[in-house]
Scaffold this active site. Structure first.
Site, PDB file in Angstrom:
ATOM      1  N   LEU A 281      -5.139  49.553  35.577  1.00  0.00           N
ATOM      2  CA  LEU A 281      -4.920  49.033  36.915  1.00  0.00           C
ATOM      3  C   LEU A 281      -6.009  49.588  37.834  1.00  0.00           C
ATOM      4  O   LEU A 281      -6.343  50.773  37.748  1.00  0.00           O
ATOM      5  CB  LEU A 281      -3.549  49.469  37.435  1.00  0.00           C
ATOM      6  CG  LEU A 281      -3.198  48.887  38.802  1.00  0.00           C
ATOM      7  CD1 LEU A 281      -2.882  47.397  38.703  1.00  0.00           C
ATOM      8  CD2 LEU A 281      -2.029  49.626  39.429  1.00  0.00           C
TER       9      LEU A 281
ATOM     10  N   GLU B  12      -4.792  55.128  30.951  1.00  0.00           N
ATOM     11  CA  GLU B  12      -4.297  55.573  32.258  1.00  0.00           C
ATOM     12  C   GLU B  12      -2.881  56.106  32.079  1.00  0.00           C
ATOM     13  O   GLU B  12      -2.346  56.116  30.971  1.00  0.00           O
ATOM     14  CB  GLU B  12      -4.323  54.431  33.270  1.00  0.00           C
ATOM     15  CG  GLU B  12      -3.424  53.265  32.891  1.00  0.00           C
ATOM     16  CD  GLU B  12      -3.434  52.131  33.915  1.00  0.00           C
ATOM     17  OE1 GLU B  12      -3.700  52.364  35.100  1.00  0.00           O
ATOM     18  OE2 GLU B  12      -3.124  50.990  33.490  1.00  0.00           O
TER      19      GLU B  12
ATOM     20  N   TYR C 173       4.074  43.374  41.880  1.00  0.00           N
ATOM     21  CA  TYR C 173       4.574  44.285  42.902  1.00  0.00           C
ATOM     22  C   TYR C 173       3.447  45.128  43.463  1.00  0.00           C
ATOM     23  O   TYR C 173       2.328  45.130  42.932  1.00  0.00           O
ATOM     24  CB  TYR C 173       5.687  45.172  42.327  1.00  0.00           C
ATOM     25  CG  TYR C 173       5.220  46.266  41.394  1.00  0.00           C
ATOM     26  CD1 TYR C 173       4.724  45.972  40.130  1.00  0.00           C
ATOM     27  CD2 TYR C 173       5.273  47.606  41.778  1.00  0.00           C
ATOM     28  CE1 TYR C 173       4.301  46.979  39.274  1.00  0.00           C
ATOM     29  CE2 TYR C 173       4.853  48.617  40.929  1.00  0.00           C
ATOM     30  CZ  TYR C 173       4.367  48.302  39.677  1.00  0.00           C
ATOM     31  OH  TYR C 173       3.943  49.298  38.845  1.00  0.00           O
TER      32      TYR C 173
ATOM     33  N   LYS D 153      -0.902  43.738  38.468  1.00  0.00           N
ATOM     34  CA  LYS D 153       0.201  44.676  38.729  1.00  0.00           C
ATOM     35  C   LYS D 153       1.530  43.947  38.544  1.00  0.00           C
ATOM     36  O   LYS D 153       2.248  43.643  39.506  1.00  0.00           O
ATOM     37  CB  LYS D 153       0.060  45.296  40.126  1.00  0.00           C
ATOM     38  CG  LYS D 153       0.845  46.600  40.270  1.00  0.00           C
ATOM     39  CD  LYS D 153       0.401  47.392  41.470  1.00  0.00           C
ATOM     40  CE  LYS D 153       1.338  48.523  41.817  1.00  0.00           C
ATOM     41  NZ  LYS D 153       1.494  49.569  40.804  1.00  0.00           N
TER      42      LYS D 153
HETATM   43  N1  PLP Z   1      -1.893  52.724  36.967  1.00  0.00           N
HETATM   44  C1  PLP Z   1      -0.622  52.287  36.863  1.00  0.00           C
HETATM   45  C2  PLP Z   1      -0.141  51.771  35.548  1.00  0.00           C
HETATM   46  C3  PLP Z   1       0.231  52.328  37.974  1.00  0.00           C
HETATM   47  O1  PLP Z   1       1.494  51.878  37.864  1.00  0.00           O
HETATM   48  C4  PLP Z   1      -0.253  52.860  39.193  1.00  0.00           C
HETATM   49  C5  PLP Z   1       0.612  52.922  40.380  1.00  0.00           C
HETATM   50  O2  PLP Z   1       1.744  52.582  40.377  1.00  0.00           O
HETATM   51  C6  PLP Z   1      -1.582  53.309  39.252  1.00  0.00           C
HETATM   52  C7  PLP Z   1      -2.369  53.218  38.116  1.00  0.00           C
HETATM   53  C8  PLP Z   1      -2.138  53.858  40.527  1.00  0.00           C
HETATM   54  O3  PLP Z   1      -2.362  52.832  41.442  1.00  0.00           O
HETATM   55  P1  PLP Z   1      -2.357  53.102  43.011  1.00  0.00           P
HETATM   56  O4  PLP Z   1      -3.362  54.196  43.258  1.00  0.00           O
HETATM   57  O5  PLP Z   1      -2.766  51.816  43.604  1.00  0.00           O
HETATM   58  O6  PLP Z   1      -0.981  53.527  43.384  1.00  0.00           O
END
Ligand code: PLP
Length: 285
Positions: free
Chosen positions: A207, A182, A33, A149
């Site tokens: 991520l 994270e 996603y 993701k």
């Molecule tokens: N880490 C995780 C586990 C996430 O689910 C998300 C966003 O949903 C992020 C980091 C941040 O990613 P982004 O800046 O692309 O929204």
């Protein structure tokens, strides 16, 4: 006008937007996603999100359901048809509908694509950013490829619920060596006593957040020093500031960790600067 959702080539009323029970997403969480911010009716960093989508799909050997140009039209249509000025677009691709069997379905099985959009009042995020948020820490229990993701988010769900039950907004996963990986839905950052920005380097264990990438650009433009290395919870508690980044949060100050105050329990100037400058460094489409 009521909400509509794109489901496999058709725009459906929100209430009847459904996928088949043998969709591999439903059966195996076999999909990926993306969540993209909408601001002023435009998509923020669409290209980076679709680049990451392509990478996630290719790591899982799921075909792209539409050419990227057509996907872009659907994303913008979701914003337009739902009259979203500020909010989020959600996109999900699964390996498609097939007889339940763990191995890949027969070649030619069409991946499923769902795209929805929802409005979010930006005042809520701004108020949260003025107050700062609380986080709790939880042991890292996710699989070894969270750089993909994937929609398989059970540890994130449990972590978020643990946060909620303790009056916090986010949970930070902590690895076996005591380092923060994270957040359950965000990347984690601190500002050290020396004024250095610290965040964990990208790899299979976090991520590669799009907002994280944008904040790196903002930090460079603002003359801030960035060090990509893991940090511990104790370091975060002793830090000058802590914050998280995500498309849904932009830059969100963290003022409590496991009930203990960070930086006197109030948001700091670095997070505020990064948040204020963020959209000047993002791409709009
Ligand atoms: N880490 C995780 C586990 C996430 O689910 C998300 C966003 O949903 C992020 C980091 C941040 O990613 P982004 O800046 O692309 O929204």
């Amino acid at each position: 006008m009521s909400r509509v959702v794109y489901v496999n080539g058709q725009w459906r009323p929100f209430r009847s937007a459904v996928v088949h029970v043998e969709d591999r997403g439903y059966q195996f969480a076999d999909g990926v996603y993306e969540v993209c911010e909408v601001r002023g009716g435009r998509l923020v960093d669409e290209r980076r999100h679709t680049d990451r989508l392509v990478r996630s799909l290719s790591e899982l050997r799921i075909p792209l359901p539409l050419p990227l140009s057509a996907l872009s039209v659907v994303l913008h249509e979701a914003v337009r048809r739902n009259r979203v000025r500020d909010g989020l677009v959600y996109l999900q691709v699964t390996r498609g509908v097939a007889r339940r069997d763990h191995g890949f379905p027969p070649p030619g099985t069409r991946p499923s694509l769902v795209v929805s959009a929802k409005r979010i009042d930006p005042a809520g995020g701004e108020a949260a950013a003025r107050a700062g948020i609380a986080v709790v820490t939880v042991p890292e229990t996710r699989w070894a490829r969270v750089d993909i993701k994937a929609i398989a988010l059970l540890p994130n769900v449990l972590a978020k619920q643990a946060a909620r039950e303790q009056g916090a907004r986010e949970a930070w996963f902590v690895d076996r060596d005591g380092f923060v990986t994270e957040g359950a839905s965000s990347n984690a950052w601190i500002v050290t006593d020396q004024g250095e920005l610290v965040t964990r380097p990208v790899g299979p264990d976090i991520l590669r957040g799009i907002s994280r990438e944008v904040v790196k650009t903002v930090a460079a433009a603002e003359g801030l020093t960035l060090v990509e290395r893991p940090f511990t919870v104790d370091e975060a508690l002793a830090a000058r500031e802590a914050f998280v980044t995500a498309a849904s949060q932009i830059v969100m100050p963290v003022v409590r960790i496991d009930g203990q105050p960070v930086a006197g329990g109030t948001p700091g100037p670095v997070a505020a600067r990064l948040r204020a400058a963020f959209h000047a460094h993002a791409e709009f489409s």
